[in-house]
Enzyme design. Structure first.
Site, PDB file in Angstrom:
ATOM      1  N   ARG A 178     -42.090 -40.099  34.468  1.00  0.00           N
ATOM      2  CA  ARG A 178     -41.513 -41.418  34.199  1.00  0.00           C
ATOM      3  C   ARG A 178     -42.555 -42.522  34.342  1.00  0.00           C
ATOM      4  NH1 ARG A 178     -36.679 -41.460  38.228  1.00  0.00           N
ATOM      5  NH2 ARG A 178     -38.234 -40.344  39.429  1.00  0.00           N
ATOM      6  N   THR A 238     -33.523 -47.678  40.111  1.00  0.00           N
ATOM      7  CA  THR A 238     -33.610 -49.132  39.913  1.00  0.00           C
ATOM      8  C   THR A 238     -34.838 -49.397  39.029  1.00  0.00           C
ATOM      9  OG1 THR A 238     -34.649 -49.172  42.102  1.00  0.00           O
ATOM     10  CG2 THR A 238     -32.393 -49.979  41.968  1.00  0.00           C
ATOM     11  N   THR A 248     -34.600 -48.854  45.825  1.00  0.00           N
ATOM     12  CA  THR A 248     -35.493 -49.996  46.044  1.00  0.00           C
ATOM     13  C   THR A 248     -34.964 -51.208  45.282  1.00  0.00           C
ATOM     14  OG1 THR A 248     -37.315 -48.451  46.196  1.00  0.00           O
ATOM     15  CG2 THR A 248     -37.894 -50.765  45.867  1.00  0.00           C
ATOM     16  N   ASP A 302     -23.426 -36.670  41.524  1.00  0.00           N
ATOM     17  CA  ASP A 302     -24.301 -37.194  40.469  1.00  0.00           C
ATOM     18  C   ASP A 302     -23.517 -37.199  39.164  1.00  0.00           C
ATOM     19  OD1 ASP A 302     -27.728 -37.308  40.368  1.00  0.00           O
ATOM     20  OD2 ASP A 302     -26.593 -37.435  38.489  1.00  0.00           O
ATOM     21  N   CYS A 310     -42.182 -46.545  41.137  1.00  0.00           N
ATOM     22  CA  CYS A 310     -42.208 -47.292  42.404  1.00  0.00           C
ATOM     23  C   CYS A 310     -43.281 -48.376  42.361  1.00  0.00           C
ATOM     24  CB  CYS A 310     -42.445 -46.352  43.573  1.00  0.00           C
ATOM     25  SG  CYS A 310     -41.033 -45.305  43.913  1.00  0.00           S
ATOM     26  N   VAL A 336     -35.030 -38.842  45.413  1.00  0.00           N
ATOM     27  CA  VAL A 336     -34.709 -39.384  46.734  1.00  0.00           C
ATOM     28  C   VAL A 336     -33.427 -38.762  47.300  1.00  0.00           C
ATOM     29  CG1 VAL A 336     -33.915 -41.511  47.876  1.00  0.00           C
ATOM     30  CG2 VAL A 336     -35.953 -41.555  46.444  1.00  0.00           C
TER      31      VAL A 336
HETATM   32  N1  LIG Z   1     -39.061 -41.120  43.586  1.00  0.00           N
HETATM   33  C1  LIG Z   1     -39.702 -41.783  44.513  1.00  0.00           C
HETATM   34  O1  LIG Z   1     -40.875 -41.532  44.787  1.00  0.00           O
HETATM   35  C2  LIG Z   1     -39.042 -42.880  45.294  1.00  0.00           C
HETATM   36  C3  LIG Z   1     -39.524 -43.189  46.585  1.00  0.00           C
HETATM   37  C4  LIG Z   1     -38.906 -44.183  47.308  1.00  0.00           C
HETATM   38  C5  LIG Z   1     -37.855 -44.889  46.742  1.00  0.00           C
HETATM   39  N2  LIG Z   1     -37.414 -44.599  45.481  1.00  0.00           N
HETATM   40  C6  LIG Z   1     -36.300 -45.367  44.957  1.00  0.00           C
HETATM   41  O2  LIG Z   1     -35.118 -44.562  45.112  1.00  0.00           O
HETATM   42  C7  LIG Z   1     -34.220 -44.800  44.020  1.00  0.00           C
HETATM   43  C8  LIG Z   1     -33.915 -43.491  43.322  1.00  0.00           C
HETATM   44  O3  LIG Z   1     -35.131 -42.983  42.759  1.00  0.00           O
HETATM   45  P1  LIG Z   1     -35.280 -41.474  42.296  1.00  0.00           P
HETATM   46  O4  LIG Z   1     -36.720 -41.269  42.017  1.00  0.00           O
HETATM   47  O5  LIG Z   1     -34.578 -40.569  43.234  1.00  0.00           O
HETATM   48  O6  LIG Z   1     -34.474 -41.513  40.911  1.00  0.00           O
HETATM   49  P2  LIG Z   1     -34.055 -40.264  40.031  1.00  0.00           P
HETATM   50  O7  LIG Z   1     -33.957 -40.753  38.643  1.00  0.00           O
HETATM   51  O8  LIG Z   1     -34.905 -39.081  40.363  1.00  0.00           O
HETATM   52  O9  LIG Z   1     -32.595 -39.900  40.551  1.00  0.00           O
HETATM   53  C9  LIG Z   1     -31.508 -40.732  40.432  1.00  0.00           C
HETATM   54  C10 LIG Z   1     -30.262 -39.888  40.237  1.00  0.00           C
HETATM   55  O10 LIG Z   1     -29.151 -40.785  40.219  1.00  0.00           O
HETATM   56  C11 LIG Z   1     -28.233 -40.338  39.237  1.00  0.00           C
HETATM   57  N3  LIG Z   1     -27.383 -41.453  38.876  1.00  0.00           N
HETATM   58  C12 LIG Z   1     -27.669 -42.516  38.092  1.00  0.00           C
HETATM   59  N4  LIG Z   1     -26.619 -43.362  38.052  1.00  0.00           N
HETATM   60  C13 LIG Z   1     -25.662 -42.811  38.834  1.00  0.00           C
HETATM   61  C14 LIG Z   1     -24.338 -43.206  39.200  1.00  0.00           C
HETATM   62  N5  LIG Z   1     -23.823 -44.347  38.752  1.00  0.00           N
HETATM   63  N6  LIG Z   1     -23.633 -42.403  40.006  1.00  0.00           N
HETATM   64  C15 LIG Z   1     -24.167 -41.228  40.457  1.00  0.00           C
HETATM   65  N7  LIG Z   1     -25.385 -40.804  40.152  1.00  0.00           N
HETATM   66  C16 LIG Z   1     -26.134 -41.593  39.360  1.00  0.00           C
HETATM   67  C17 LIG Z   1     -29.116 -39.815  38.125  1.00  0.00           C
HETATM   68  O11 LIG Z   1     -28.390 -38.934  37.285  1.00  0.00           O
HETATM   69  C18 LIG Z   1     -30.241 -39.146  38.908  1.00  0.00           C
HETATM   70  O12 LIG Z   1     -29.993 -37.779  39.121  1.00  0.00           O
HETATM   71  C19 LIG Z   1     -34.912 -45.842  43.129  1.00  0.00           C
HETATM   72  O13 LIG Z   1     -34.482 -47.105  43.519  1.00  0.00           O
HETATM   73  C20 LIG Z   1     -36.379 -45.665  43.474  1.00  0.00           C
HETATM   74  O14 LIG Z   1     -37.109 -46.843  43.252  1.00  0.00           O
HETATM   75  C21 LIG Z   1     -37.968 -43.585  44.762  1.00  0.00           C
END
Ligand SMILES: NC(=O)c1ccc[n+]([C@@H]2O[C@H](COP(=O)([O-])OP(=O)(O)OC[C@H]3O[C@@H](n4cnc5c(N)ncnc54)[C@H](O)[C@@H]3O)[C@@H](O)[C@H]2O)c1
Length: 428
Positions: free
Chosen positions: A336, A90, A125, A33, A265, A15
């Site tokens: 995942r 999350t 989310t 990050d 998700c 995201v």
């Molecule tokens: N991937 C999807 O399809 C999607 C779509 C819509 C919403 N979301 C939501 O968006 C959010 C992120 O999902 P994602 O798929 O991008 O996750 P992801 O795991 O791909 O990326 C999250 C990133 O955050 C970093 N991170 C973790 N803790 C941290 C901190 N304290 N400080 C800085 N960086 C930190 C991780 O190292 C990682 O690179 C979630 O809540 C997910 O539910 C995801």
């Protein structure tokens, strides 16, 4: 609230990175990050999620204008920002309860660098209430600033669909919200400046949080319904896909297809809503029934495969099975919470030797996450398999010559109704 803000994105995953790149065309953006490996890969222009190409990333890392993207794991660098957007994971724990630790840690990080009049926007989310009741108190405590006087908050859920090159971040209408009417308008204008599909300003942060969590819960429940139909129609010896094709000719029939529901998700977000409902003393029957149905599909598929193998006098004990696909969805490297693992472990419970072939997944990651030695190259497959189960509809599998790997007694099962009907023995 500043006219030309510097934007910090906290969490550069599926995201955060596309969002950072999108904002970087019109703003100065700092992507932060905690994963140093991810940061150095991105600094070199490499995105393992395959959402952003090397050319796109290099263009914003070396901008020709005053905007562009800087990527860092040094928290002091984000201090100059006035907008902080949090996009950290999350997940849920093994009891299917929300895990808010990454969000709490990211709120602490932001609190430490926050200045007066800054805005913090959550994109992760969550269930309704997390932004104002969980994140804001942490930010107030670590920053020493007062909410809605010294700083403001917003919630704008992300709706991207990894692997989908059509519905990319700027082409999906974005729901926005803010903690005061002024901050809400500012946040909405900020997103509207890059989202070509437009924005929808929700009346409150809780409404925006609830909207996101029900979008995925609704999909989960609809898929659970067609999964249940698949179980019923298999008992009746009726092809579910044929039924769905016929029913879909009605203008208001919703097109959902049966399958495994993995990822972070659709299979996770309903638990966030369920948890909040339970906390209020309400038992969310439909939401949790949907989850139970979808979580049962992996082992159900394996039982159906073995039943078909026995019918065809195939070799189950010490036989060889091939599972096509381990990512949680098609044309995407994300493994995942993949439910293909449920199919694999249940087939192994029947004493089948299971090979897993996936040209998209990363073999090292699969080994680490599931302890499985992934086959990434077709030439490493066995000459023949007693069962082949397609779990993910990667485009590459359309060209995969199943005929070359089966004998008279082999069973081919298509979880996704993706393969030609004449080569399969069963499908959901
Ligand atoms: N991937 C999807 O399809 C999607 C779509 C819509 C919403 N979301 C939501 O968006 C959010 C992120 O999902 P994602 O798929 O991008 O996750 P992801 O795991 O791909 O990326 C999250 C990133 O955050 C970093 N991170 C973790 N803790 C941290 C901190 N304290 N400080 C800085 N960086 C930190 C991780 O190292 C990682 O690179 C979630 O809540 C997910 O539910 C995801």
């Amino acid at each position: 609230m500043k006219k030309d803000p510097i934007i910090a994105i906290i969490g550069l995953g599926y995201v955060g990175l596309p969002l950072a790149v999108a904002f970087a065309s019109k703003y100065k953006v700092i992507g932060f990050d905690i994963n140093t490996k991810r940061v150095s890969e991105l600094q070199a222009g490499d995105d393992f999620t395959l959402e952003i190409s090397k050319e796109e990333l290099e263009a914003v890392l070396n901008p020709v204008n005053k905007f562009g993207l800087e990527i860092t794991d040094d928290v002091s660098k984000i201090k100059e920002a006035s907008i902080y957007i949090i996009t950290v994971p999350t997940p849920t724990n093994k009891y299917n309860q929300p895990v808010l630790i990454p969000l709490e840690k990211a709120s602490e990080t932001v609190g430490k660098v926050l200045d007066k009049d800054d805005i913090v926007i959550i994109e992760s989310t969550v269930y309704p209430g997390v932004t104002e009741d969980v994140c804001v108190p942490i930010i107030e405590k670590t920053s020493g600033l007062e909410f809605n006087k010294d700083f403001y908050a917003g919630y704008s859920p992300e709706r991207i669909n990894p692997g989908d090159k059509k519905h990319t971040v700027t082409k999906i209408l974005k729901v926005t919200s803010g903690s005061t009417p002024e901050s809400a308008k500012y946040i909405d204008d900020l997103y509207a400046s890059i989202i070509t599909a437009g924005t929808h300003l929700a009346p409150s942060i809780k409404v925006a949080e609830a909207a996101k969590v029900i979008e995925n819960s609704q999909r989960d429940i609809n898929i659970a319904f067609v999964n249940e139909l698949s179980k019923i129609f298999r008992l009746l010896d009726i092809d579910t896909q044929d039924v769905l094709d016929a029913a879909a000719t009605k203008w208001n029939f919703l097109k959902f297809t049966p399958g495994l529901v993995g990822g972070h998700c659709i299979g996770v977000d309903p638990y966030y809503l369920a948890q909040k409902a339970i906390e209020q003393g309400y038992n969310p029957e439909i939401i949790l029934a949907g989850r139970r149905m979808n979580d049962s599909m992996g082992s159900y598929v394996s039982h159906e495969v073995v039943k078909l193998m026995i019918k065809k006098d195939g070799k189950v004990k010490n036989g060889n099975a091939l599972v096509l696909g381990i990512t949680f969805k098609e044309n995407c490297p994300d493994i995942r919470n993949s439910k293909a693992i449920d199919v694999i472990s249940e087939l192994e419970n029947y004493n089948l030797n299971v090979d897993v072939y996936d040209p998209w997944a990363n073999a090292e990651e699969v080994k680490k996450e599931f302890g499985i030695k992934l086959i990434s190259n077709e030439k490493d497959l066995k000459p023949t398999y007693d069962a082949i189960v397609l779990t993910v509809s990667h485009q590459e599998f359309l060209k995969f010559k199943i005929d070359n790997y089966i004998s008279e007694t082999s069973v081919v099962f298509d979880v996704k109704s993706f393969l030609p009907e004449d080569i399969i023995d069963g499908r959901l």
